[in-house]
Design a protein around this motif. Structure first.
Motif, PDB file in Angstrom:
ATOM      1  N   ASP A 197       0.838  -1.202   0.000  1.00 33.11           N
ATOM      2  CA  ASP A 197       0.000   0.000   0.000  1.00 33.11           C
ATOM      3  C   ASP A 197       0.873   1.253   0.000  1.00 33.11           C
ATOM      4  OD1 ASP A 197      -2.069   1.777   0.126  1.00 33.11           O
ATOM      5  OD2 ASP A 197      -2.855   1.102   2.049  1.00 33.11           O
ATOM      6  N   VAL A 198       1.903   1.251   0.863  1.00 36.31           N
ATOM      7  CA  VAL A 198       2.840   2.385   0.899  1.00 36.31           C
ATOM      8  C   VAL A 198       3.508   2.552  -0.457  1.00 36.31           C
ATOM      9  CG1 VAL A 198       5.034   3.196   1.855  1.00 36.31           C
ATOM     10  CG2 VAL A 198       3.273   2.279   3.384  1.00 36.31           C
ATOM     11  N   GLN A 199       3.947   1.460  -1.051  1.00 36.06           N
ATOM     12  CA  GLN A 199       4.636   1.531  -2.343  1.00 36.06           C
ATOM     13  C   GLN A 199       3.704   2.058  -3.445  1.00 36.06           C
ATOM     14  OE1 GLN A 199       5.870  -2.583  -2.504  1.00 36.06           O
ATOM     15  NE2 GLN A 199       7.982  -2.065  -1.912  1.00 36.06           N
ATOM     16  N   GLN A 200       2.445   1.617  -3.425  1.00 32.24           N
ATOM     17  CA  GLN A 200       1.502   2.093  -4.441  1.00 32.24           C
ATOM     18  C   GLN A 200       1.272   3.596  -4.326  1.00 32.24           C
ATOM     19  OE1 GLN A 200      -1.838  -0.489  -3.711  1.00 32.24           O
ATOM     20  NE2 GLN A 200      -1.193  -1.988  -5.257  1.00 32.24           N
ATOM     21  N   ARG A 201       1.202   4.085  -3.104  1.00 34.71           N
ATOM     22  CA  ARG A 201       1.015   5.519  -2.911  1.00 34.71           C
ATOM     23  C   ARG A 201       2.266   6.290  -3.327  1.00 34.71           C
ATOM     24  NH1 ARG A 201      -3.631   6.736  -0.035  1.00 34.71           N
ATOM     25  NH2 ARG A 201      -4.665   4.918   0.898  1.00 34.71           N
ATOM     26  N   LEU A 202       3.434   5.762  -3.030  1.00 34.81           N
ATOM     27  CA  LEU A 202       4.682   6.396  -3.459  1.00 34.81           C
ATOM     28  C   LEU A 202       4.789   6.417  -4.986  1.00 34.81           C
ATOM     29  CD1 LEU A 202       7.169   4.881  -0.851  1.00 34.81           C
ATOM     30  CD2 LEU A 202       6.530   7.297  -1.047  1.00 34.81           C
ATOM     31  N   GLU A 221       6.782   1.980 -10.656  1.00 37.71           N
ATOM     32  CA  GLU A 221       5.783   0.931 -10.435  1.00 37.71           C
ATOM     33  C   GLU A 221       6.398  -0.469 -10.467  1.00 37.71           C
ATOM     34  OE1 GLU A 221       2.464   1.314 -13.023  1.00 37.71           O
ATOM     35  OE2 GLU A 221       1.764   3.195 -12.137  1.00 37.71           O
ATOM     36  N   SER A 222       7.504  -0.607 -11.171  1.00 37.22           N
ATOM     37  CA  SER A 222       8.141  -1.929 -11.246  1.00 37.22           C
ATOM     38  C   SER A 222       8.708  -2.372  -9.900  1.00 37.22           C
ATOM     39  CB  SER A 222       9.256  -1.922 -12.295  1.00 37.22           C
ATOM     40  OG  SER A 222      10.290  -1.007 -11.930  1.00 37.22           O
ATOM     41  N   ASN A 223       8.838  -1.430  -8.964  1.00 33.86           N
ATOM     42  CA  ASN A 223       9.390  -1.740  -7.644  1.00 33.86           C
ATOM     43  C   ASN A 223       8.318  -2.004  -6.596  1.00 33.86           C
ATOM     44  OD1 ASN A 223      12.194  -1.468  -8.346  1.00 33.86           O
ATOM     45  ND2 ASN A 223      11.884   0.761  -8.415  1.00 33.86           N
ATOM     46  N   ILE A 224       7.050  -2.107  -7.019  1.00 30.43           N
ATOM     47  CA  ILE A 224       5.975  -2.451  -6.082  1.00 30.43           C
ATOM     48  C   ILE A 224       5.977  -3.970  -5.916  1.00 30.43           C
ATOM     49  CG2 ILE A 224       3.496  -2.372  -5.633  1.00 30.43           C
ATOM     50  CD1 ILE A 224       3.337   0.102  -7.406  1.00 30.43           C
ATOM     51  N   ASP A 225       6.559  -4.422  -4.826  1.00 29.41           N
ATOM     52  CA  ASP A 225       6.686  -5.866  -4.610  1.00 29.41           C
ATOM     53  C   ASP A 225       6.307  -6.312  -3.197  1.00 29.41           C
ATOM     54  OD1 ASP A 225       8.760  -4.776  -3.175  1.00 29.41           O
ATOM     55  OD2 ASP A 225      10.369  -5.721  -4.342  1.00 29.41           O
ATOM     56  N   GLY A 226       5.862  -5.374  -2.359  1.00 30.33           N
ATOM     57  CA  GLY A 226       5.477  -5.731  -1.004  1.00 30.33           C
ATOM     58  C   GLY A 226       6.638  -5.937  -0.053  1.00 30.33           C
ATOM     59  N   VAL A 227       7.839  -5.548  -0.467  1.00 32.14           N
ATOM     60  CA  VAL A 227       9.031  -5.689   0.374  1.00 32.14           C
ATOM     61  C   VAL A 227       9.626  -4.310   0.630  1.00 32.14           C
ATOM     62  CG1 VAL A 227      11.330  -6.697   0.593  1.00 32.14           C
ATOM     63  CG2 VAL A 227       9.504  -7.973  -0.567  1.00 32.14           C
ATOM     64  N   PHE A 228       9.791  -3.936   1.894  1.00 33.70           N
ATOM     65  CA  PHE A 228      10.324  -2.618   2.263  1.00 33.70           C
ATOM     66  C   PHE A 228      11.855  -2.676   2.171  1.00 33.70           C
ATOM     67  CE2 PHE A 228       8.742   1.190   4.771  1.00 33.70           C
ATOM     68  CZ  PHE A 228       9.872   1.960   4.525  1.00 33.70           C
ATOM     69  N   GLY A 229      12.354  -2.585   0.932  1.00 36.98           N
ATOM     70  CA  GLY A 229      13.784  -2.673   0.688  1.00 36.98           C
ATOM     71  C   GLY A 229      14.392  -1.323   0.360  1.00 36.98           C
ATOM     72  N   PRO A 230      15.646  -1.327  -0.156  1.00 33.59           N
ATOM     73  CA  PRO A 230      16.376  -0.078  -0.429  1.00 33.59           C
ATOM     74  C   PRO A 230      15.634   0.877  -1.381  1.00 33.59           C
ATOM     75  CG  PRO A 230      17.853  -1.946  -0.502  1.00 33.59           C
ATOM     76  CD  PRO A 230      16.481  -2.518  -0.393  1.00 33.59           C
ATOM     77  N   LYS A 231      14.986   0.334  -2.425  1.00 33.41           N
ATOM     78  CA  LYS A 231      14.281   1.195  -3.373  1.00 33.41           C
ATOM     79  C   LYS A 231      13.131   1.933  -2.689  1.00 33.41           C
ATOM     80  CE  LYS A 231      16.525   0.213  -7.202  1.00 33.41           C
ATOM     81  NZ  LYS A 231      17.292   1.237  -7.960  1.00 33.41           N
ATOM     82  N   THR A 232      12.438   1.241  -1.797  1.00 38.16           N
ATOM     83  CA  THR A 232      11.327   1.867  -1.075  1.00 38.16           C
ATOM     84  C   THR A 232      11.843   2.923  -0.108  1.00 38.16           C
ATOM     85  OG1 THR A 232      10.041  -0.177  -1.249  1.00 38.16           O
ATOM     86  CG2 THR A 232       9.323   1.430   0.382  1.00 38.16           C
ATOM     87  N   VAL A 233      12.971   2.651   0.543  1.00 38.75           N
ATOM     88  CA  VAL A 233      13.572   3.637   1.445  1.00 38.75           C
ATOM     89  C   VAL A 233      13.963   4.889   0.670  1.00 38.75           C
ATOM     90  CG1 VAL A 233      15.515   4.122   2.975  1.00 38.75           C
ATOM     91  CG2 VAL A 233      14.383   1.894   3.085  1.00 38.75           C
ATOM     92  N   GLU A 234      14.593   4.712  -0.507  1.00 42.51           N
ATOM     93  CA  GLU A 234      14.965   5.865  -1.337  1.00 42.51           C
ATOM     94  C   GLU A 234      13.720   6.667  -1.726  1.00 42.51           C
ATOM     95  OE1 GLU A 234      17.166   4.597  -4.716  1.00 42.51           O
ATOM     96  OE2 GLU A 234      18.685   3.523  -3.531  1.00 42.51           O
ATOM     97  N   ALA A 235      12.657   5.962  -2.099  1.00 41.10           N
ATOM     98  CA  ALA A 235      11.414   6.643  -2.487  1.00 41.10           C
ATOM     99  C   ALA A 235      10.818   7.395  -1.306  1.00 41.10           C
ATOM    100  CB  ALA A 235      10.415   5.628  -3.031  1.00 41.10           C
ATOM    101  N   LEU A 236      10.915   6.788  -0.115  1.00 37.38           N
ATOM    102  CA  LEU A 236      10.395   7.446   1.086  1.00 37.38           C
ATOM    103  C   LEU A 236      11.178   8.717   1.389  1.00 37.38           C
ATOM    104  CD1 LEU A 236       8.369   7.319   3.402  1.00 37.38           C
ATOM    105  CD2 LEU A 236      10.005   5.908   4.673  1.00 37.38           C
ATOM    106  N   HIS A 237      12.487   8.673   1.226  1.00 36.94           N
ATOM    107  CA  HIS A 237      13.317   9.871   1.414  1.00 36.94           C
ATOM    108  C   HIS A 237      12.904  10.961   0.420  1.00 36.94           C
ATOM    109  CE1 HIS A 237      16.903   7.515   3.404  1.00 36.94           C
ATOM    110  NE2 HIS A 237      15.802   7.537   4.154  1.00 36.94           N
ATOM    111  N   ARG A 238      12.672  10.528  -0.829  1.00 34.33           N
ATOM    112  CA  ARG A 238      12.282  11.484  -1.877  1.00 34.33           C
ATOM    113  C   ARG A 238      10.948  12.141  -1.503  1.00 34.33           C
ATOM    114  NH1 ARG A 238      12.480   8.025  -5.762  1.00 34.33           N
ATOM    115  NH2 ARG A 238      14.742   8.222  -5.960  1.00 34.33           N
ATOM    116  N   PHE A 239      10.034  11.347  -1.003  1.00 35.28           N
ATOM    117  CA  PHE A 239       8.736  11.885  -0.601  1.00 35.28           C
ATOM    118  C   PHE A 239       8.887  12.876   0.549  1.00 35.28           C
ATOM    119  CE2 PHE A 239       5.327  11.422   2.607  1.00 35.28           C
ATOM    120  CZ  PHE A 239       4.323  12.087   1.934  1.00 35.28           C
ATOM    121  N   CYS A 240       9.705  12.535   1.556  1.00 36.75           N
ATOM    122  CA  CYS A 240       9.898  13.429   2.701  1.00 36.75           C
ATOM    123  C   CYS A 240      10.435  14.783   2.253  1.00 36.75           C
ATOM    124  CB  CYS A 240      10.845  12.788   3.718  1.00 36.75           C
ATOM    125  SG  CYS A 240      10.137  11.370   4.577  1.00 36.75           S
TER     126      CYS A 240
END
Length: 297
Positions: free
Chosen positions: A15-20, A28-47
């Motif tokens: 859900d977090v990845q879809q919103r990011l 979108e290719s990184n939506i896999d349900g795993v909170f890994g490095p790509k998701t952390v980078e995206a979260l930083h970008r969002f912040c």
């Protein structure tokens, strides 16, 4: 809510990845349900995008900001309440209203009193129920007008064409002006006389000057005073300071192909400042015809 952290997996992470991804912080290719490095980078970008400290986890505060940022116009009903509704969809509404000539005082993403007032004016302008609630009918109207506001800035200055420079507008637009009171009939008649004086082949005329009843192709513009009631038709409030021409254009564009082509323009009253009735009628006739020609350009 439980904090979502690095290396977590499951539906909450997805859900977090879809919103990011929706707000273009994650591919979108990184939506896999795993909170890994790509998701952390995206979260930083969002912040950084929303101006909050960079974090490696999604707590209640970050989740609320993410939900706000991922709303799109039409995802939910917007209205004035306490605490105020806020989010990206409110920003989109404010930008659309501003570009259509209904200033909200800025696009801060907060549905406050200024946004509600602008929304009510837009609804009245388009012949919608003036409830200050952005729901299905309001969203549908905005979607129909998307070409008039998408990618455009809020209007800052009134649009002025000057009917003396609008000879082609006068002769290519069949419009019947009318009022139901002596003062508003006088304004309509004066507008017709000004149009004919500018261009003898003008098709903008008053009802009293028509030799035959108006047909279905003719646009009817009713001029009225505040105490006169209307139901279900666009009603444009008169103003010399803001974008009256743009608001007239928006109302005309909002008419469906099968709808009766009728709009109303509400004058503030039969007296313009301290001028007498005749001077007031002439002033309104000049400024209204100028705005109408600009709207039809």
């Amino acid at each position: 809510m439980d904090t979502i952290k690095r290396n977590h997996t499951g539906a909450a992470v997805e859900d977090v990845q879809q919103r990011l991804a929706l707000i273009q912080c994650l591919d979108e290719s990184n939506i896999d349900g795993v909170f890994g490095p790509k998701t952390v980078e995206a979260l930083h970008r969002f912040c950084r995008m929303v101006g909050i400290p960079e974090v490696d986890e999604v707590d209640e505060k970050v989740w609320a900001a993410l939900v706000d940022a991922s709303y799109s116009l039409g995802d939910r009903t917007l209205y004035l309440r306490m605490p105020y509704l806020h989010g990206h969809d409110v920003v989109e509404l404010q930008r659309a209203l501003g570009a259509l000539g209904f200033g909200c005082g800025g696009d801060d993403g907060i549905f406050g009193a200024h946004t509600e007032l602008a929304l009510r004016k837009f609804q009245m302008n388009m012949g919608l129920p003036e409830d200050g609630i952005a729901g299905a009918y309001t969203f549908a109207t905005l979607r129909n007008l998307h070409h008039s506001w998408e990618g455009k800035d809020a209007v800052r200055q009134p649009e002025r064409l000057g009917f003396a420079r609008a000879a082609d507008v006068l002769e290519t637009n069949a419009i019947c002006l009318f009022g139901t009171q002596p003062f508003t009939r006088s304004v309509a008649s004066r507008m017709s006389n000004l149009a004919l004086a500018t261009n003898p082949t003008s098709k903008i005329t008053s009802a009293e000057s028509l030799l035959v009843p108006p047909d279905a192709t003719m646009t009817l513009v009713r001029i009225l005073l505040p105490e006169e009631k209307t139901t279900g038709i666009p009603r444009i409030t008169y103003s010399e300071e803001d974008s009256m021409a743009l608001r007239i254009r928006t109302a005309l564009q909002g008419l469906g192909p099968t709808e009766r082509r009728l709009v109303a323009v509400e004058l503030p009253g039969p007296v313009w400042f301290d001028a007498g009735e005749e001077r007031s009628a002439q002033h309104y006739a000049i400024t209204l015809l100028d705005a109408l020609c600009s709207a039809l350009q």
